[in-house]
Write an enzyme that holds these catalytic residues in place. Structure first.
Site, PDB file in Angstrom:
ATOM      1  N   TYR A  40       4.541  44.227 -10.499  1.00 29.34           N
ATOM      2  CA  TYR A  40       3.764  42.985 -10.395  1.00 29.34           C
ATOM      3  C   TYR A  40       3.438  42.676  -8.931  1.00 29.34           C
ATOM      4  O   TYR A  40       2.291  42.362  -8.587  1.00 29.34           O
ATOM      5  CB  TYR A  40       4.579  41.858 -11.033  1.00 29.34           C
ATOM      6  CG  TYR A  40       3.917  40.497 -11.025  1.00 29.34           C
ATOM      7  CD1 TYR A  40       2.931  40.175 -11.954  1.00 29.34           C
ATOM      8  CD2 TYR A  40       4.292  39.523 -10.102  1.00 29.34           C
ATOM      9  CE1 TYR A  40       2.338  38.920 -11.963  1.00 29.34           C
ATOM     10  CE2 TYR A  40       3.707  38.273 -10.101  1.00 29.34           C
ATOM     11  CZ  TYR A  40       2.725  37.964 -11.038  1.00 29.34           C
ATOM     12  OH  TYR A  40       2.142  36.720 -11.029  1.00 29.34           O
TER      13      TYR A  40
ATOM     14  N   LYS B  94      -0.247  42.432  -7.233  1.00 33.62           N
ATOM     15  CA  LYS B  94      -0.739  41.201  -6.597  1.00 33.62           C
ATOM     16  C   LYS B  94      -1.005  41.434  -5.109  1.00 33.62           C
ATOM     17  O   LYS B  94      -1.949  40.883  -4.545  1.00 33.62           O
ATOM     18  CB  LYS B  94       0.257  40.065  -6.814  1.00 33.62           C
ATOM     19  CG  LYS B  94       0.386  39.632  -8.283  1.00 33.62           C
ATOM     20  CD  LYS B  94      -0.921  39.068  -8.816  1.00 33.62           C
ATOM     21  CE  LYS B  94      -0.784  38.494 -10.217  1.00 33.62           C
ATOM     22  NZ  LYS B  94      -2.012  37.845 -10.700  1.00 33.62           N
TER      23      LYS B  94
HETATM   24  N1  NAD Z   1       3.085  30.846 -13.698  1.00 34.02           N
HETATM   25  C1  NAD Z   1       3.412  31.129 -12.450  1.00 34.02           C
HETATM   26  O1  NAD Z   1       4.387  30.617 -11.895  1.00 34.02           O
HETATM   27  C2  NAD Z   1       2.559  32.107 -11.671  1.00 34.02           C
HETATM   28  C3  NAD Z   1       2.980  32.431 -10.372  1.00 34.02           C
HETATM   29  C4  NAD Z   1       2.201  33.320  -9.619  1.00 34.02           C
HETATM   30  C5  NAD Z   1       1.047  33.847 -10.147  1.00 34.02           C
HETATM   31  N2  NAD Z   1       0.666  33.534 -11.411  1.00 34.02           N
HETATM   32  C6  NAD Z   1      -0.588  34.146 -11.910  1.00 34.02           C
HETATM   33  O2  NAD Z   1      -1.383  33.171 -12.529  1.00 34.02           O
HETATM   34  C7  NAD Z   1      -2.231  33.803 -13.497  1.00 34.02           C
HETATM   35  C8  NAD Z   1      -2.143  33.013 -14.802  1.00 34.02           C
HETATM   36  O3  NAD Z   1      -0.845  33.123 -15.322  1.00 34.02           O
HETATM   37  P1  NAD Z   1      -0.143  31.975 -16.186  1.00 34.02           P
HETATM   38  O4  NAD Z   1       1.104  31.645 -15.505  1.00 34.02           O
HETATM   39  O5  NAD Z   1      -1.136  30.918 -16.512  1.00 34.02           O
HETATM   40  O6  NAD Z   1       0.268  32.819 -17.482  1.00 34.02           O
HETATM   41  P2  NAD Z   1      -0.325  32.880 -18.954  1.00 34.02           P
HETATM   42  O7  NAD Z   1       0.391  34.003 -19.601  1.00 34.02           O
HETATM   43  O8  NAD Z   1      -0.283  31.540 -19.582  1.00 34.02           O
HETATM   44  O9  NAD Z   1      -1.866  33.271 -18.729  1.00 34.02           O
HETATM   45  C9  NAD Z   1      -2.307  34.581 -18.506  1.00 34.02           C
HETATM   46  C10 NAD Z   1      -3.557  34.792 -19.343  1.00 34.02           C
HETATM   47  O10 NAD Z   1      -4.093  36.090 -19.052  1.00 34.02           O
HETATM   48  C11 NAD Z   1      -4.491  36.674 -20.289  1.00 34.02           C
HETATM   49  N3  NAD Z   1      -4.513  38.132 -20.183  1.00 34.02           N
HETATM   50  C12 NAD Z   1      -3.442  38.969 -20.091  1.00 34.02           C
HETATM   51  N4  NAD Z   1      -3.869  40.246 -20.055  1.00 34.02           N
HETATM   52  C13 NAD Z   1      -5.226  40.215 -20.131  1.00 34.02           C
HETATM   53  C14 NAD Z   1      -6.213  41.222 -20.152  1.00 34.02           C
HETATM   54  N5  NAD Z   1      -5.917  42.524 -20.111  1.00 34.02           N
HETATM   55  N6  NAD Z   1      -7.520  40.849 -20.222  1.00 34.02           N
HETATM   56  C15 NAD Z   1      -7.849  39.533 -20.304  1.00 34.02           C
HETATM   57  N7  NAD Z   1      -6.947  38.539 -20.309  1.00 34.02           N
HETATM   58  C16 NAD Z   1      -5.646  38.873 -20.212  1.00 34.02           C
HETATM   59  C17 NAD Z   1      -3.435  36.187 -21.294  1.00 34.02           C
HETATM   60  O11 NAD Z   1      -3.860  36.341 -22.625  1.00 34.02           O
HETATM   61  C18 NAD Z   1      -3.263  34.757 -20.853  1.00 34.02           C
HETATM   62  O12 NAD Z   1      -4.148  33.884 -21.506  1.00 34.02           O
HETATM   63  C19 NAD Z   1      -1.728  35.245 -13.616  1.00 34.02           C
HETATM   64  O13 NAD Z   1      -2.579  36.100 -12.868  1.00 34.02           O
HETATM   65  C20 NAD Z   1      -0.354  35.190 -12.976  1.00 34.02           C
HETATM   66  O14 NAD Z   1       0.048  36.435 -12.445  1.00 34.02           O
HETATM   67  C21 NAD Z   1       1.404  32.676 -12.181  1.00 34.02           C
END
Ligand code: NAD
Length: 248
Positions: free
Chosen positions: A152, A156
């Site tokens: 991951y 990123k």
């Molecule tokens: N939640 C946190 O603390 C956090 C921290 C750092 C980064 N992020 C990043 O934020 C972004 C959103 O994550 P989140 O926390 O809302 O999680 P989440 O799991 O709620 O959302 C991720 C979304 O991406 C979609 N997805 C996954 N694989 C896919 C693909 N191959 N094609 C299209 N869509 C796809 C999923 O179906 C989901 O709706 C991500 O990129 C994650 O890495 C989140």
């Protein structure tokens, strides 16, 4: 605020979490949305909720090159212009680094990094034409040390580095490309991804919120929408940490 009146915005990851909160915020600010996600069922819920703002809804795996290419052909002929691209879709797994399965490494790189590249690659002609913006969601894992996130973090880190190349190369043509680097946001990803067994608990503080409080997806959506807007026209090539000071 109607910062996105008369603007078409393509947003991935719109089915849940940060992506869904971003869709709501963009819609509130007047955007016309093209939304995509691999999760058809949840995506339809977003689409229904925001129906007055939705131009198109695509069930899409962003790591599928031919599907991404086809969708952008369609967008070009149907909607003519695109002012912003927001790449939120992503996946996470925790593993001890010495145990990461090559297939899991590949999957995470395919979706997070290569998928984001495919989206940018095919959106760029439209974004350049409109002097638009791209916001890629990276992570604090790209910038600091997190345990159990080898694949991951690599994906990123790749997004943050790749975005800076785009920022330099197309900044001179009026395009801005930035990353938002969240941490500690309560979503399906952060609450439902299991930790590996037998962890050294001292490492937990590396992924925990500094004040012990998880923040909401809306706290990231506001930063994403700012960077996608005209308000950020002179900001290009940054990693905006929205992490409550985790990496400070
Ligand atoms: N939640 C946190 O603390 C956090 C921290 C750092 C980064 N992020 C990043 O934020 C972004 C959103 O994550 P989140 O926390 O809302 O999680 P989440 O799991 O709620 O959302 C991720 C979304 O991406 C979609 N997805 C996954 N694989 C896919 C693909 N191959 N094609 C299209 N869509 C796809 C999923 O179906 C989901 O709706 C991500 O990129 C994650 O890495 C989140």
């Amino acid at each position: 605020m109607e910062r996105f009146a008369n603007k078409n915005v393509f947003l991935t990851g719109a089915a849940s979490g940060i992506g869904k909160a971003t869709a709501r915020r963009l819609a509130n600010e007047g955007a016309k949305l093209i939304i995509a996600d691999v999760n058809q069922k949840l995506l339809e819920e977003t689409s229904k909720e925001l129906k007055d703002s939705i131009l198109e809804t695509y069930t899409l795996d962003i790591s599928n090159l031919s599907d991404v290419a086809k969708i952008f052909e369609e967008i070009k002929s149907k909607f003519k212009s695109l002012q912003a691209l927001v790449n939120v879709a992503g996946i996470l797994r925790f593993d001890h680094s010495r145990d990461v399965e090559p297939k899991d490494w590949q999957k995470i790189l395919d979706v997070n990094l290569t998928g984001t590249f495919f989206m940018c690659r095919y959106a760029l002609p439209l974004i350049i034409e409109s002097n638009g913006s791209i916001v890629n969601v990276s992570s604090s894992a790209a910038l600091g040390s997190h345990a159990w996130t080898a694949a991951y973090s690599a994906s990123k880190g790749g997004i943050s580095a790749f975005s800076k190349t785009l920022a330099v190369e197309y900044g001179v043509q009026g395009v801005n490309v930035n990353c938002v680097c969240p941490a500690s946001i309560e979503t399906n990803m952060s609450t439902q991804t299991p930790l590996p067994s037998n962890i050294d608990k001292r490492l937990l503080k590396k992924i925990m919120p500094v004040d012990g409080v998880n923040r909401t997806p809306e706290d990231i959506a506001s930063a994403i929408v700012f960077l996608a807007s005209e308000d950020a026209v002179h900001i290009n090539g940054i990693d905006l940490r929205v992490d409550g000071g985790l990496l400070t």
